[in-house]
Design a protein around this motif. Structure first.
Motif, PDB file in Angstrom:
ATOM      1  N   GLY A  38      -0.415   3.289   2.610  1.00  0.00           N
ATOM      2  CA  GLY A  38       0.197   4.578   2.327  1.00  0.00           C
ATOM      3  C   GLY A  38      -0.778   5.686   2.031  1.00  0.00           C
ATOM      4  N   ARG A  39      -2.062   5.449   2.226  1.00  0.00           N
ATOM      5  CA  ARG A  39      -3.021   6.476   1.847  1.00  0.00           C
ATOM      6  C   ARG A  39      -3.674   7.190   3.008  1.00  0.00           C
ATOM      7  NH1 ARG A  39      -8.656   4.480   1.218  1.00  0.00           N
ATOM      8  NH2 ARG A  39      -8.692   2.441   2.187  1.00  0.00           N
ATOM      9  N   ARG A  40      -3.658   6.627   4.198  1.00  0.00           N
ATOM     10  CA  ARG A  40      -4.384   7.236   5.309  1.00  0.00           C
ATOM     11  C   ARG A  40      -3.516   8.050   6.249  1.00  0.00           C
ATOM     12  NH1 ARG A  40      -9.747   4.639   6.200  1.00  0.00           N
ATOM     13  NH2 ARG A  40      -9.918   3.232   4.473  1.00  0.00           N
ATOM     14  N   LYS A  41      -2.308   7.600   6.482  1.00  0.00           N
ATOM     15  CA  LYS A  41      -1.417   8.292   7.410  1.00  0.00           C
ATOM     16  C   LYS A  41      -0.287   8.945   6.618  1.00  0.00           C
ATOM     17  CE  LYS A  41      -2.254   5.200  11.275  1.00  0.00           C
ATOM     18  NZ  LYS A  41      -1.642   4.284  12.234  1.00  0.00           N
ATOM     19  N   PRO A  42       0.294  10.012   7.159  1.00  0.00           N
ATOM     20  CA  PRO A  42       1.438  10.616   6.472  1.00  0.00           C
ATOM     21  C   PRO A  42       2.533   9.568   6.275  1.00  0.00           C
ATOM     22  CG  PRO A  42       0.678  12.036   8.251  1.00  0.00           C
ATOM     23  CD  PRO A  42      -0.085  10.748   8.363  1.00  0.00           C
ATOM     24  N   THR A  43       3.031   9.457   5.051  1.00  0.00           N
ATOM     25  CA  THR A  43       3.994   8.421   4.700  1.00  0.00           C
ATOM     26  C   THR A  43       5.020   9.000   3.741  1.00  0.00           C
ATOM     27  OG1 THR A  43       2.272   6.737   4.895  1.00  0.00           O
ATOM     28  CG2 THR A  43       4.230   6.126   3.632  1.00  0.00           C
ATOM     29  N   THR A  44       6.300   8.710   3.978  1.00  0.00           N
ATOM     30  CA  THR A  44       7.330   9.106   3.018  1.00  0.00           C
ATOM     31  C   THR A  44       7.885   7.910   2.258  1.00  0.00           C
ATOM     32  OG1 THR A  44       9.049   9.021   4.706  1.00  0.00           O
ATOM     33  CG2 THR A  44       8.021  11.157   4.304  1.00  0.00           C
ATOM     34  N   ALA A  45       7.768   6.707   2.840  1.00  0.00           N
ATOM     35  CA  ALA A  45       8.257   5.514   2.150  1.00  0.00           C
ATOM     36  C   ALA A  45       7.640   4.265   2.778  1.00  0.00           C
ATOM     37  CB  ALA A  45       9.781   5.425   2.215  1.00  0.00           C
ATOM     38  N   LEU A  46       7.599   3.209   1.979  1.00  0.00           N
ATOM     39  CA  LEU A  46       7.137   1.895   2.443  1.00  0.00           C
ATOM     40  C   LEU A  46       8.168   0.856   2.038  1.00  0.00           C
ATOM     41  CD1 LEU A  46       3.405   2.038   1.274  1.00  0.00           C
ATOM     42  CD2 LEU A  46       4.206   2.113   3.634  1.00  0.00           C
ATOM     43  N   ASP A 112      16.802  -6.001  26.691  1.00  0.00           N
ATOM     44  CA  ASP A 112      15.479  -5.966  26.081  1.00  0.00           C
ATOM     45  C   ASP A 112      15.033  -7.396  25.744  1.00  0.00           C
ATOM     46  OD1 ASP A 112      13.194  -5.448  24.647  1.00  0.00           O
ATOM     47  OD2 ASP A 112      14.168  -4.268  23.086  1.00  0.00           O
ATOM     48  N   PRO A 113      13.978  -7.891  26.376  1.00  0.00           N
ATOM     49  CA  PRO A 113      13.568  -9.282  26.154  1.00  0.00           C
ATOM     50  C   PRO A 113      12.712  -9.490  24.901  1.00  0.00           C
ATOM     51  CG  PRO A 113      12.131  -8.276  27.755  1.00  0.00           C
ATOM     52  CD  PRO A 113      13.165  -7.235  27.396  1.00  0.00           C
ATOM     53  N   HIS A 114      12.443  -8.450  24.148  1.00  0.00           N
ATOM     54  CA  HIS A 114      11.539  -8.582  23.007  1.00  0.00           C
ATOM     55  C   HIS A 114      12.215  -9.237  21.807  1.00  0.00           C
ATOM     56  CE1 HIS A 114       9.597  -5.143  25.256  1.00  0.00           C
ATOM     57  NE2 HIS A 114       8.775  -6.169  25.373  1.00  0.00           N
ATOM     58  N   SER A 115      11.395  -9.739  20.918  1.00  0.00           N
ATOM     59  CA  SER A 115      11.904 -10.488  19.768  1.00  0.00           C
ATOM     60  C   SER A 115      12.456  -9.563  18.691  1.00  0.00           C
ATOM     61  CB  SER A 115      10.796 -11.364  19.186  1.00  0.00           C
ATOM     62  OG  SER A 115       9.840 -10.572  18.530  1.00  0.00           O
ATOM     63  N   LEU A 116      13.224 -10.174  17.815  1.00  0.00           N
ATOM     64  CA  LEU A 116      13.812  -9.474  16.677  1.00  0.00           C
ATOM     65  C   LEU A 116      13.426 -10.196  15.396  1.00  0.00           C
ATOM     66  CD1 LEU A 116      17.447  -9.091  18.066  1.00  0.00           C
ATOM     67  CD2 LEU A 116      15.732  -7.295  17.952  1.00  0.00           C
ATOM     68  N   TRP A 117      13.358  -9.438  14.311  1.00  0.00           N
ATOM     69  CA  TRP A 117      13.227 -10.007  12.981  1.00  0.00           C
ATOM     70  C   TRP A 117      14.486  -9.634  12.217  1.00  0.00           C
ATOM     71  CZ3 TRP A 117       7.704  -8.105  11.211  1.00  0.00           C
ATOM     72  CH2 TRP A 117       6.728  -8.875  11.847  1.00  0.00           C
ATOM     73  N   VAL A 118      15.028 -10.565  11.454  1.00  0.00           N
ATOM     74  CA  VAL A 118      16.132 -10.267  10.547  1.00  0.00           C
ATOM     75  C   VAL A 118      15.713 -10.683   9.144  1.00  0.00           C
ATOM     76  CG1 VAL A 118      17.963 -10.433  12.277  1.00  0.00           C
ATOM     77  CG2 VAL A 118      17.296 -12.476  11.038  1.00  0.00           C
ATOM     78  N   VAL A 119      16.042  -9.832   8.191  1.00  0.00           N
ATOM     79  CA  VAL A 119      15.716 -10.124   6.792  1.00  0.00           C
ATOM     80  C   VAL A 119      16.882  -9.635   5.936  1.00  0.00           C
ATOM     81  CG1 VAL A 119      14.412  -7.970   6.470  1.00  0.00           C
ATOM     82  CG2 VAL A 119      13.999  -9.886   4.941  1.00  0.00           C
ATOM     83  N   GLU A 120      17.269 -10.459   4.995  1.00  0.00           N
ATOM     84  CA  GLU A 120      18.331 -10.070   4.087  1.00  0.00           C
ATOM     85  C   GLU A 120      17.865  -8.826   3.322  1.00  0.00           C
ATOM     86  OE1 GLU A 120      21.386 -12.465   1.167  1.00  0.00           O
ATOM     87  OE2 GLU A 120      19.772 -13.565   2.157  1.00  0.00           O
ATOM     88  N   THR A 121      18.656  -7.777   3.376  1.00  0.00           N
ATOM     89  CA  THR A 121      18.261  -6.476   2.853  1.00  0.00           C
ATOM     90  C   THR A 121      17.870  -6.529   1.383  1.00  0.00           C
ATOM     91  OG1 THR A 121      19.685  -5.433   4.501  1.00  0.00           O
ATOM     92  CG2 THR A 121      18.975  -4.049   2.671  1.00  0.00           C
ATOM     93  N   GLU A 122      18.489  -7.406   0.613  1.00  0.00           N
ATOM     94  CA  GLU A 122      18.168  -7.489  -0.815  1.00  0.00           C
ATOM     95  C   GLU A 122      16.720  -7.908  -1.081  1.00  0.00           C
ATOM     96  OE1 GLU A 122      19.292 -11.438  -3.002  1.00  0.00           O
ATOM     97  OE2 GLU A 122      20.946 -10.959  -1.640  1.00  0.00           O
ATOM     98  N   TYR A 123      16.056  -8.514  -0.099  1.00  0.00           N
ATOM     99  CA  TYR A 123      14.667  -8.939  -0.291  1.00  0.00           C
ATOM    100  C   TYR A 123      13.659  -7.830  -0.014  1.00  0.00           C
ATOM    101  CZ  TYR A 123      16.438 -13.669  -0.662  1.00  0.00           C
ATOM    102  OH  TYR A 123      17.117 -14.794  -1.072  1.00  0.00           O
ATOM    103  N   ILE A 124      14.120  -6.702   0.492  1.00  0.00           N
ATOM    104  CA  ILE A 124      13.210  -5.595   0.812  1.00  0.00           C
ATOM    105  C   ILE A 124      12.986  -4.755  -0.436  1.00  0.00           C
ATOM    106  CG2 ILE A 124      12.927  -3.476   2.152  1.00  0.00           C
ATOM    107  CD1 ILE A 124      14.590  -4.817   4.369  1.00  0.00           C
ATOM    108  N   GLY A 125      11.710  -4.555  -0.773  1.00  0.00           N
ATOM    109  CA  GLY A 125      11.337  -3.672  -1.869  1.00  0.00           C
ATOM    110  C   GLY A 125      10.881  -2.345  -1.288  1.00  0.00           C
ATOM    111  N   GLU A 126      11.286  -1.252  -1.900  1.00  0.00           N
ATOM    112  CA  GLU A 126      10.971   0.066  -1.352  1.00  0.00           C
ATOM    113  C   GLU A 126      10.125   0.880  -2.322  1.00  0.00           C
ATOM    114  OE1 GLU A 126      13.261   3.518   1.094  1.00  0.00           O
ATOM    115  OE2 GLU A 126      14.322   2.736  -0.643  1.00  0.00           O
ATOM    116  N   VAL A 127       9.178   1.615  -1.766  1.00  0.00           N
ATOM    117  CA  VAL A 127       8.389   2.588  -2.505  1.00  0.00           C
ATOM    118  C   VAL A 127       8.592   3.909  -1.789  1.00  0.00           C
ATOM    119  CG1 VAL A 127       6.101   3.256  -3.304  1.00  0.00           C
ATOM    120  CG2 VAL A 127       6.621   0.848  -3.000  1.00  0.00           C
TER     121      VAL A 127
END
Length: 174
Positions: A38-46, A112-127
């Motif tokens: 979060g320090r080198r590129k413009p960022t609003t959230a992680l 679209d033949p590309h892969s997907l990731w799924v993650v239970e939303t409750e496990y995501i931490g936001e800054v």
């Protein structure tokens, strides 16, 4: 423990995977993510999510039988191109990882033949920018050489100051 990090450049943009950090818990992962991503590129959230909680699925993969349970929210990320980064593409509700994988394939793949990731939303931490002051570029003044030939050093100082001013403008500090 490994935490995958996703960065949002501007408010309203999708979150894009930008690598990972190693941390013992979510709070440390969020701090390390800010420092490393979060320090080198413009960022609003992680976002940070534990790697072990991210399930991978791709068209043609066998999906284990449904595991049931209570319906929860899941966030889905689609790979940009073969070997590329994953970008947030939406959310869905499912009763378990198998159902989330199948729903993600049904909803977000089309041709679209590309892969997907799924993650239970409750496990995501936001800054967010409300929590920390993200950078935008790194102050490089510590690298300025002390020398008798001051022209190269003066040019580097001027370039770094311009980068800092531009970053402050992008963050709305000017």
């Amino acid at each position: 423990m490994i935490w995958e990090v996703f960065r949002q450049q501007q408010e309203g943009d999708n979150f894009v995977h930008c690598r990972d950090v190693h941390a013992p818990d979510r709070e440390m992962a969020k701090q390390f993510a800010v420092i490393q991503h979060g320090r080198r590129k413009p960022t609003t959230a992680l976002w940070v999510a534990p790697q072990e909680k991210i399930a991978h699925v791709a068209p043609g993969m066998d999906i284990e039988p449904a595991d049931g349970g209570d319906e929860t929210a899941w966030t889905v990320f689609r790979q940009d191109r073969a070997g590329g980064y994953h970008t947030e593409c939406g959310e869905l509700d499912a009763t378990g990882v198998a159902e989330a994988k199948q729903a993600a394939l049904d909803t977000f793949t089309d041709d679209d033949p590309h892969s997907l990731w799924v993650v239970e939303t409750e496990y995501i931490g936001e800054v967010t920018a409300d929590d920390v002051n993200f950078g935008g570029t790194t102050n490089k003044s510590y690298r300025f050489a002390q020398t008798y030939n001051v022209d190269p050093a003066a040019q580097e100082v001027e370039a770094s100051e311009s980068e800092q001013i531009e970053a402050e403008k992008q963050r709305g500090e000017m």
